[in-house]
Design a protein around this motif. Structure first.
Motif, PDB file in Angstrom:
ATOM      1  N   ILE A 202      11.621  -2.502   1.551  1.00 21.55           N
ATOM      2  CA  ILE A 202      11.113  -3.116   2.993  1.00 21.55           C
ATOM      3  C   ILE A 202      11.303  -4.538   2.768  1.00 21.55           C
ATOM      4  O   ILE A 202      10.877  -5.063   1.570  1.00 21.55           O
ATOM      5  CB  ILE A 202       9.690  -2.817   3.165  1.00 21.55           C
TER       6      ILE A 202
ATOM      7  N   GLN B  43      -2.636   0.580  -4.161  1.00 23.59           N
ATOM      8  CA  GLN B  43      -2.334  -0.880  -3.707  1.00 23.59           C
ATOM      9  C   GLN B  43      -1.713  -1.735  -5.002  1.00 23.59           C
ATOM     10  O   GLN B  43      -2.043  -1.522  -5.843  1.00 23.59           O
ATOM     11  CB  GLN B  43      -3.681  -1.332  -3.262  1.00 23.59           C
TER      12      GLN B  43
ATOM     13  N   ARG C 164       0.657   5.192   0.309  1.00 24.15           N
ATOM     14  CA  ARG C 164       0.046   6.248   0.743  1.00 24.15           C
ATOM     15  C   ARG C 164       0.752   7.657   0.901  1.00 24.15           C
ATOM     16  O   ARG C 164       1.945   7.316   1.661  1.00 24.15           O
ATOM     17  CB  ARG C 164      -1.022   5.922   1.904  1.00 24.15           C
TER      18      ARG C 164
ATOM     19  N   ASN D 126       3.869  -1.819   3.349  1.00 21.40           N
ATOM     20  CA  ASN D 126       3.063  -0.327   3.278  1.00 21.40           C
ATOM     21  C   ASN D 126       4.260   0.678   3.608  1.00 21.40           C
ATOM     22  O   ASN D 126       5.134   0.645   4.340  1.00 21.40           O
ATOM     23  CB  ASN D 126       2.139  -0.156   4.722  1.00 21.40           C
ATOM     24  N   PHE D 127       3.984   1.454   2.404  1.00 18.86           N
ATOM     25  CA  PHE D 127       4.888   2.547   2.174  1.00 18.86           C
ATOM     26  C   PHE D 127       3.773   3.866   2.502  1.00 18.86           C
ATOM     27  O   PHE D 127       3.248   4.166   1.645  1.00 18.86           O
ATOM     28  CB  PHE D 127       5.442   2.753   1.035  1.00 18.86           C
ATOM     29  N   PHE D 128       4.174   4.337   3.903  1.00 17.13           N
ATOM     30  CA  PHE D 128       3.208   5.597   4.300  1.00 17.13           C
ATOM     31  C   PHE D 128       4.098   6.694   4.563  1.00 17.13           C
ATOM     32  O   PHE D 128       4.855   6.670   5.064  1.00 17.13           O
ATOM     33  CB  PHE D 128       2.556   5.251   5.646  1.00 17.13           C
TER      34      PHE D 128
ATOM     35  N   ASN E  95       0.942  -1.224  -0.016  1.00 19.01           N
ATOM     36  CA  ASN E  95       0.079   0.235   0.013  1.00 19.01           C
ATOM     37  C   ASN E  95       0.959   1.460  -0.045  1.00 19.01           C
ATOM     38  O   ASN E  95       1.867   1.289   0.863  1.00 19.01           O
ATOM     39  CB  ASN E  95      -0.914   0.014   1.040  1.00 19.01           C
TER      40      ASN E  95
ATOM     41  N   PRO F  90       1.993  -8.026   4.549  1.00 23.69           N
ATOM     42  CA  PRO F  90       1.775  -6.347   3.788  1.00 23.69           C
ATOM     43  C   PRO F  90       3.162  -5.773   3.796  1.00 23.69           C
ATOM     44  O   PRO F  90       3.879  -6.226   4.578  1.00 23.69           O
ATOM     45  CB  PRO F  90       0.957  -5.895   4.948  1.00 23.69           C
TER      46      PRO F  90
END
Ligand SMILES: Nc1ncnc2c1ncn2[C@@H]1O[C@H](COP(=O)(O)OP(=O)(O)OP(=O)(O)O)[C@@H](O)[C@H]1O
Ligand SMILES: Nc1ncnc2c1ncn2[C@@H]1O[C@H](COP(=O)(O)OP(=O)(O)OP(=O)(O)O)[C@@H](O)[C@H]1O
Ligand SMILES: [Mg+2]
Ligand SMILES: [Mg+2]
Lengths: 268, 416, 325, 431, 260
Positions: free
Chosen positions: B98, B66, B37, B111-113, B35, B109
């Motif tokens: 990651i 996504q 965001r 996730n790159f926030f 993900n 998962p």
């Protein structure tokens, strides 16, 4: 007992406002005054059941103001209550025994060792029974205090206070509701106590009694002390008669109400 | 040894952006979901590369930011975001790539926030005001129950632990009547009447005979404990152990002013409580029977000697206490929300705390106490952990009594 | 329906640690309420303090079992003092509610996640038995007679509890027949009157609160000895049930609390056995599962009937009841 | 607990023996559950008693349940008891040389203390297996008593970590998989959905705190942030304060780790203005809410629940049994499979041991669950029983999943189902 | 207190020719099971009479009043009011029949204000509250300006006044008074007796228990001496007042010597 400048007010109304009050030692002092004069409130203050707004008092030279009720009682200053407080589910004899001071068995640790207190207990019981006889309560000794009649409660209250062997006792209308014949015999007892050196302060509305035993009379009205003196003098004070004693004190009320004539015949 | 057989939900939506966002998902048992965001907004069209062993695959993020890529084994894989494809000025500040660990699962998962987190959190003040109103609502409801209890305590001296069951009774009665098919408002009205009748019955069947036999108050108190047990388990038998809802529960809140939002049911219940409370207060202070209840509370014998039919007054009080409890039960069912066999006991202590805080036997005291307790319970969680929210309220009760042993509105008795 | 086993179970349960713990706690309440007139509804708090004191000293601090019990006693004394300071000046009915509140505060604090390291929050503590069992002087094996056949460890916790009960009863007996007890009873009837006779009412009440509280804490320990300590056990209902036991036996009586505890658990155990059995036999129009709920309905009813028809308790004096408010 | 050793007379020596016997394999369950990498190793594998003796059996096994019929957890009781009833029926119908005599006892809750009288009663009646309790707290209150009576105790729902190394003489087992597994799946599920900020509302007990801790760990490991985590106590009645605390942090989604309280929480969340399609449920509260809430209310919300999909015939049997026993429909199914499997496993190990004594059965529990490896897989009692009487090693997998016990008596395998609510508030399985 | 309010004419006919209002016939009563406080007690009050009851403490005087008022269980015998049997009737029913009682102890409602206390007295006749209030304040002016003080904070004497007033608010036909003068200051006591007398002369049959026996005997028509639960003597007030035996046993000589 010397008290100065005691005041206590309830929501603006000064119930007690006593400038100076002295109660002579080894004597019987009567405190009289109209209803709501502040007598009971004064008792409450002196005995530590209520806190004054201002004022200080001492007893035998020892300052007593601000001391909690039980301590002042322990110092030999014991009171009774106008509206009696009986220990409902204690028998009359138990209530009496409770009154005795200096009981070794009343400390939690000592109480588990009966040897330490049994002898004292027997002495106390003897004394209690003696008093009960005088107060005509001997027959009731094993009944619960709750089953006493109004007058009997008054008697028990006073007898219980005497069990503490106080130096100074404050009696709040001790004889209200007690049968006159019994009152008479009890008065002799009170006089004996005086002879033994006790100081008595009592509130009473029965003037015969006041006249009979009081050495000194203090009159309160609206919180203030308005007159003082030996009974015969105070009772002649017109202000006292007017506000408190009334004009009919020793007259036959049957005549006044017009029910009977002077000879005691029923009028129509 | 753990063998876990979980699989990722086959994502239903395919957004039609070319299918590049889902790569090799069908082929392999395990997959990585990525993900992306930025400041909490999904970033589309970002290239993501997964590498590990001799496997490599890439995909481009969809509208929801996504990407899902299937991988052949459970070994760790590296997930890299191509920073070139990110919008202008956006960089990856944390790890890139990651490394995904599978733990015991078949999907992982990554996730790159990016960017600042831009949540709008509620200010302390608005939280405070919100809870204040919630507490007010709760307090008013408590007050209904408390005043009933206080009245009964006042006139009979009875510490009625079964009051909780009278509260539950109201809610359960409303539920049962409603389930018969009657409209909910009718059901509530019937429930309140039934609660009053229950109060009457309670008195007639139990307390009156016991009073005649001259049973002590502490004994009666224990009796209420027994009754409470009976009542609670009868409810359990009737409605079971679960929670049931009355119609109209929930519903969205209307913004009243500032941060204050109340639902229709909230508003109705608050207004209703206030009206009923005012009515009861008027009744107590101004009417002949109301005053008589206080006289009976003071001294039953003397009340009888004054010509008051003590039994009748007691009966009236039980009926009123019962109805108030029943009404508060219904409101409680909407406030919690839900009807449960033991819903009453759960607030019993708060009811008692409220009554004592205000001063036993004084109706206004019960009201004030309830509001204080209600608001304290709700507001105190701003400072203390919510699992000890009752500790705050009960602690305040003890502190207040330390200063005013007769309660907030109670009167000190005269000695001698 | 097997009456033999139902009665057997009932009899056996009358000697369970639960029953023995109730005896001690009820005895404590007898001191509080029966003699001193303190309407203490926070007994569960004392029991929780006792049980947690014991468990935490063993689990967190590695104390031996007897030191754990000492810690419980000390903790109960401290709690009694803390509880007494704000509450002993209150009127009886206020006291009742405030003590419930205090006990709930204690329970909620034990349950809260805030002190999780020591209390394990909602899940409570267990597995602290080693030290106590090592001290077991009884031979290993199962022995006893009739319904009372227990293993050595089970006997050990029961006997230990019974010894505490015996000591407690002896202590209460000695205290209450002494002038100290008389003052206490006087306070029960009218504090002001006792105060006017020169007794430090506050001190006596505090002493009574402490003694009863320690007995309650020991009750908590006895219940916890063979089982575990979880916060949900110490709900106000625990206090209510101990009260029930006390009033069943007779509030101001020496053996009332002991008998009351036996009665209470006897009824519970009997109904637990008899109701499902009756349901299975088809004598009750319900499944054995529903009979479980019905049991509490009956327990409640039994309690009500006992109090209604014997308000003074099994051992209490009828005469005294006439003057009870 | 270690196999075969049933005479340990006190906790300390018992647990040291256990450590010695099982070596570094006997670790706390959380370690075990994460040691996935050890492929086929002896990770937590219990001692293997070897193959059972072949031959006919004629056993009667008395099983008592201590499950909540009354009290605060009463809603959990029916499905569990239904599972027990069905297990007893299936086993007795199989006529495999073992008969179950089932007694349904009440555990109540710590408040009404029903267990206190139920447990001694069941033990006095010579029940050799105690099934219960539902809550870890209640189990804790009587586990020592059951162990002292050398009786097997199997809980279908306990998840408290302490039970893993409880000095239980190998007698305590449980069929509910550790919440750690579920927490991990849930955490990854939420992260995969792209949730950045999560709020959690959880019950303050072993179940809730365990799940919450694992969820937080997993979720934060995936770059997410738990912005609000609020607990409540069993018996709490209103959740407004907690909800308002969570909402103040405006999370993207909320995970609800609760039991039955959910029925109060959902309407409260709704009127609190929460986006109802971003909720996450767990096994304690995931259920078909088509009857309870307005259609569409929960659409899009998800949840996890251990166990494979229950097949229809199992469900039918369950319901039929319950209908006959209690005369009403089952409204929930939580822990029905776990209870069923608990009794089946006890029966299988009784067959394997050819004995109904607690310690004897305990020796075989791990093996029949597949814990010692190498057994043939069976998914029903009749076939597994036949295999055992034929002297074979079996690996039973039941409706609650591929249960495999480790040396502590904890299940190590689990299937975690992922569900999503549809427009009717019904659950749709996603895997 | 002015005497002008006293009605001048009361039929002084022979008591026997008047109606019997209260008739207590060989009543046995008590509190505890098995213990009788009153044994075979008789008392009769004719219309408009003022009856005194005196006796030592614990004789059963209050018990007798309570028995008439239905607050103590009557075990044997009967009590009639104007010929109707009222044995063991409830207190509020007696109030309906026009009987009022002022108990000896606990005779006010402590948390009610004075006004409310008085209103409770008029509970069954709310119509005339205002007038009655004026009437009562006229008797006890001390109460007038403290109407909103709660009775629990009053002094002993003030309470006694409230208690009396509460009973007067009922405007009863038969008034039972248990030691109405206790705790009152002398002037108030005299007032109280005068009031009682005038109320009686207005036609209210009155039975009063008094420890202030001399005063009581001075105004009452007839009196009973109760001793150990039994009516030991009876006679007109004057007879008893001068009876040596009564003086010795019950009245004492304290007041006599001085008043003579
Ligand atoms: N707690 C209180 N609150 C308000 N007023 C009070 C309180 N206590 C006493 N008073 C008032 O103070 C005044 C004095 O009361 P106190 O009891 O001292 O009178 P007393 O002299 O003893 O009268 P009596 O002879 O009637 O007993 C009374 O008017 C009473 O109403
Ligand atoms: N509630 C009660 N329970 C048991 N016995 C009682 C009760 N009240 C009074 N008695 C007993 O009844 C007897 C008569 O009491 P009663 O109150 O009638 O006396 P009394 O004549 O009014 O005396 P007093 O002049 O002291 O008021 C007393 O011996 C008393 O002990
Ligand atoms: Mg006075
Ligand atoms: Mg009397």
């Amino acid at each position: 007992m010397v008290a100065d400048n005691i005041t206590r007010s309830f929501g603006g109304v000064k119930a007690v406002d006593a400038q100076h009050l002295e109660i002579p030692r080894h004597a019987i002092t009567a405190l009289i005054g109209p209803n709501g004069a502040g007598k009971t409130t004064l008792f409450n203050l002196l005995s530590g059941f209520d806190k004054p707004d201002t004022g200080a008092w001492s007893f035998n030279g020892r300052a007593l103001s601000g001391i909690p009720a039980f301590k002042s009682a322990r110092l030999g200053q014991v009171r009774t209550f106008q509206l009696t407080k009986v220990l409902a589910r204690l028998t009359v004899l138990e209530s009496m025994k409770l009154g005795a001071t200096g009981q070794r068995g009343e400390s939690m640790l000592a109480s588990v060792v009966p040897m330490l207190w049994q002898k004292q207990e027997r002495e106390i019981e003897e004394r209690a029974l003696g008093l009960l006889k005088k107060f005509k309560l001997y027959e009731k000794k094993d009944d619960y205090s709750a089953s006493l009649s109004g007058g009997q409660r008054k008697l028990l209250e006073m007898a219980r206070a005497l069990m503490t062997e106080p130096e100074f006792v404050l009696l709040d209308e001790p004889m209200a509701g007690v049968n006159p014949a019994l009152v008479q015999s009890l008065l002799d007892h009170v006089l004996d106590l005086k002879a033994e050196g006790m100081t008595v302060l009592f509130v009473e509305h029965d003037m015969h009694m006041v006249r009979h035993i009081a050495d000194w009379v203090v009159v309160m009205a609206e919180g203030r002390i308005v007159a003082e003196g030996p009974p015969s003098e105070v009772m002649k004070d017109p202000a006292v008669i007017d506000a408190y004693l009334g004009s009919h004190l020793d007259e036959d009320i049957g005549v006044i109400t017009g029910r009977y004539d002077e000879e005691g015949n029923r009028l129509p | 040894m753990v063998i876990l057989q979980a699989a990722v939900p086959a994502s239903a939506q395919d957004d039609g952006s070319g299918g590049e966002s889902q790569v090799n998902v069908e082929e392999y048992d395990q997959n990585v979901t990525v993900n992306i965001r930025n400041s909490n907004q999904p970033v589309p069209d970002v290239r993501v590369v997964v590498t590990g062993g001799d496997y490599e695959a890439e995909a481009v993020s969809d509208e929801r930011g996504q990407v899902r890529i299937g991988v052949p084994t459970q070994d760790p894989y590296e997930v890299l975001v191509d920073e070139e494809t990110l919008p202008e000025g956006v960089t990856v500040e944390g790890d890139n790539p990651i490394t995904v660990a599978y733990g015991s699962q078949f999907f992982a998962p990554a996730n790159f926030f990016l960017g600042e987190d831009v949540r709008e959190t509620a200010s302390f003040l608005s939280q405070f005001v919100e809870r204040l109103f919630n507490g007010l609502n709760f307090g008013l409801m408590l007050a209904l129950a408390s005043i009933g209890l206080s009245l009964i305590f006042g006139t009979t001296g009875l510490t009625n632990f079964a009051h909780a069951e009278m509260v539950t009774f109201g809610a359960v009665a409303a539920l049962l009547v409603w389930q018969l098919g009657l409209p909910i408002l009718v059901a509530i009205a019937v429930a309140v009447i039934a609660s009053g009748a229950f109060g009457w019955f309670f008195d007639a069947a139990l307390w009156r005979p016991l009073r005649r036999r001259g049973i002590g108050l502490v004994q009666m108190m224990i009796l209420t404990i027994g009754f409470s047990l009976v009542g609670r388990y009868v409810f359990l038998i009737i409605i079971g152990g679960g929670t049931t809802q009355l119609p109209g529960v929930g519903g969205t809140k209307h913004q009243i002013f500032g941060p204050v939002a109340l639902s229709t049911v909230d508003i109705i219940s608050m207004v209703l409580s206030l009206l009923v409370l005012l009515g009861v207060s008027y009744w107590l202070l101004r009417t002949r029977i109301g005053k008589a209840t206080r006289a009976v509370a003071d001294n039953r014998q003397l009340a009888a000697a004054s010509g008051i039919d003590v039994e009748r007054v007691t009966r009236i009080v039980w009926v009123i206490g019962g109805s108030l409890a029943g009404l508060s039960g219904v409101l409680w069912a909407y406030f919690r929300p839900g009807i449960k066999w033991d819903m009453g006991v759960q607030i019993l202590l708060l009811i008692f705390a409220a009554v004592v805080l205000g001063g036993l036997g004084t109706a206004f005291g019960a009201l004030v106490g309830s509001l204080v307790i209600g608001i304290l319970v709700e507001v105190s969680t701003l400072w203390i952990p919510s699992d000890i929210k009752y500790v705050g309220a009960l602690g305040v009760l003890i502190l207040v009594l330390l200063v005013r042993p007769q309660g907030l509105l109670g009167r000190r008795e005269r000695v001698g | 329906m097997n009456w033999g086993s139902i009665l057997n179970n009932t009899a056996s349960f009358m000697l369970s640690p639960e029953t023995i713990g109730f005896m001690l706690a009820a005895l404590g309440l007898a001191v509080h309420f029966g003699y001193a007139g303190l309407l203490n509804f926070g007994m569960a708090g004392f029991m929780a303090i006792g049980a947690y004191g014991y468990a935490i000293s063993i689990l967190s601090f590695g104390f031996p079992w007897w030191a754990g019990i000492l810690v419980s006693v000390v903790a109960a004394v401290i709690f009694a003092v803390l509880l007494g300071i704000p509450t002993l000046r209150l009127r009886a009915d206020y006291l009742a509610i405030v003590t419930i509140a205090a006990a709930e505060i204690v329970r909620l604090l034990f349950q809260s996640r805030v002190f999780d390291t020591w209390t394990n929050s909602a899940d409570g503590l267990g597995g602290y038995h080693t030290s106590f069992r090592e001290a077991n002087p009884l031979p290993a094996g199962t022995f006893g007679f009739g319904p009372w056949e227990f293993t050595s460890d089970q006997w050990w916790s029961r006997l230990f509890g019974l010894v505490l009960v015996a000591l407690g009863v002896l202590l209460v007996w000695l205290l209450m027949r002494s002038p100290w007890g008389r003052v206490l009873k006087g306070i029960r009837e009218d504090e002001d009157a006792v105060r006017s006779l020169g007794k430090n009412v506050y001190l006596y009440k505090m002493q009574a609160l402490i003694i009863g509280g320690v007995l309650g804490a020991l009750g908590g320990v006895v219940i916890a000895l063979p089982s575990a300590v979880i916060p949900q056990y110490y709900l106000p209902s625990l206090t209510f049930f101990v009260w029930t036991a006390l009033l069943l036996g007779g509030a101001a009586t020496l053996f009332g609390p002991v008998l009351g505890a036996v009665m209470y658990w006897g009824v519970m155990a009997f109904l637990a056995g008899v109701l499902p059995a009756m349901a299975n036999e088809g004598w009750l129009p319900m499944s054995s599962t529903a009979a479980g709920n019905f049991r509490f309905v009956l327990v409640g009813l039994a309690l009500m009937l006992l109090v209604a028809f014997r308000p003074q308790g099994l051992l209490g004096k009828k005469k005294e009841m006439t003057f009870v408010k | 607990a270690c196999g075969g050793d049933d005479e340990g007379d006190d906790g300390t020596s018992e647990s040291t023996e256990e450590d010695a016997a099982a070596g570094d394999d006997a670790e706390a369950s959380d370690d075990t559950s994460e040691s996935t990498e050890e492929a086929g190793g002896a990770g937590g594998a219990p001692e293997d008693p070897g193959a059972p003796e072949a031959g006919e059996r004629d056993l009667t096994l008395k099983v008592g349940t201590v499950l909540p019929q009354t009290g605060a957890l009463a809603f959990l009781g029916p499905p569990e008891e239904a599972g027990a009833l069905k297990a007893a029926k299936d086993i007795n119908d199989a006529d495999a040389g073992i008969t179950i005599e089932l007694t349904l006892g009440d555990s109540g809750d710590p408040d009404n203390r029903a267990y206190a009288t139920t447990v001694p009663q069941l033990l006095n009646a010579d029940n050799k297996v105690i099934i219960g309790a539902a809550s870890s707290g209640v189990s804790k209150l009587f586990i020592d008593e059951v162990v002292a009576a050398e009786t097997l105790m199997i809980s279908p729902a306990n998840t408290a970590p302490e039970f893993s190394d409880w000095p239980d003489n190998n007698l305590y087992w449980r069929t509910a998989p550790s919440d750690l597994l579920q927490g991990e799946v849930l955490g990854n599920l939420i992260a995969s959905d792209g949730v950045v900020n999560l709020g959690i509302l959880f019950l303050n007990d072993a179940y809730g705190t365990g799940l919450e801790a694992q969820l937080t760990e997993t979720f934060e490991a995936a770059n997410g942030t738990v912005v609000a985590s609020e607990s409540y106590n069993a018996g709490d009645t209103t959740f407004d304060a907690q909800i308002s605390s969570i909402m103040a942090q405006s999370p993207d989604a909320i995970a609800l780790i609760t039991f039955e309280e959910i029925k109060t929480i959902i309407p409260a969340l709704e009127s609190g203005g929460v986006d109802m399609s971003n909720l996450y449920f767990v096994d304690g509260n995931i259920a078909d809410y088509s009857e309870d809430f307005d259609a569409g209310m929960l659409e899009g919300s998800k949840g996890t629940q251990p166990g494979p999909a229950l097949d229809d015939s199992f469900l039918e049997g369950l319901n039929a049994g319950w209908q006959e026993h209690a005369g009403e429909e089952l409204s929930d199914l939580n822990y029905a499979g776990e209870t069923y499997d608990a009794i089946v496993l006890a029966a299988l190990s009784a067959l394997a041991a050819d004995s109904v004594e607690g310690p004897d059965m305990a020796t075989w529990m791990a093996q029949v669950s597949g814990g010692s490896g190498g057994g043939e897989k069976f998914d029903n009692f009749a076939d597994a029983a036949a295999a055992i009487t034929a002297g074979e090693i079996v690996d039973y997998d039941g409706p609650s999943g591929p249960i495999t016990f480790d040396a502590n008596g904890d299940p190590t395998e689990a299937t975690i189902g992922i569900f999503e609510y549809d427009g009717e508030n019904k659950l749709v399985r996603q895997n | 207190m002015s005497e002008s309010t006293t009605p001048t004419t009361t039929p002084a006919a022979q008591p026997e020719t008047r109606d019997i209002v209260v008739d207590v016939k060989s009543v046995t009563a008590g509190y505890l099971p098995g213990i009788n406080i009153l044994t075979d007690t008789n008392l009769r009050a004719y219309d408009g009479e003022l009856i005194g009851i005196i006796g030592p403490n614990g004789a059963g005087k209050s018990t007798l009043l309570k028995a008439i008022f239905g607050m103590v269980q009557v075990r044997e015998g009967s009590i009639t009011l104007r010929g109707d049997d009222i044995t063991n009737l409830k207190a509020n029913e007696l109030v309906e029949k026009g009987v009022g009682l002022v108990p000896q102890t606990e005779n006010v409602f402590p948390t009610l204000t004075i006004r409310e206390n008085l209103e409770m007295g008029a509970f069954q006749k709310p119509a005339g509250v205002r007038e009655n209030l004026e009437f009562v304040v006229d008797i006890f002016p001390a109460l007038g300006d403290r109407m909103s003080q709660v009775a629990g904070s009053l002094s002993g004497g003030e309470r006694q006044m409230v208690a009396m007033s509460r009973a007067l608010m009922m405007r009863p036909e038969v008034l039972l008074l248990d030691e109405p003068s206790a705790g009152l200051s002398p002037v108030r006591q005299d007032d109280a007796f005068i009031r009682v007398s005038s109320i009686n002369q207005a036609g209210v049959t009155t039975i009063m228990v008094e420890q202030n026996a001399r005063r009581c005997l001075q105004i009452c028509d007839r009196a009973y001496v109760l001793d150990q639960g039994h009516d030991a003597h009876t006679g007109t007030g004057r007879e008893l007042l001068n009876d040596e035996k009564v003086i010795g046993l019950y009245l004492g000589t304290l007041g006599q010597e001085e008043s003579a």
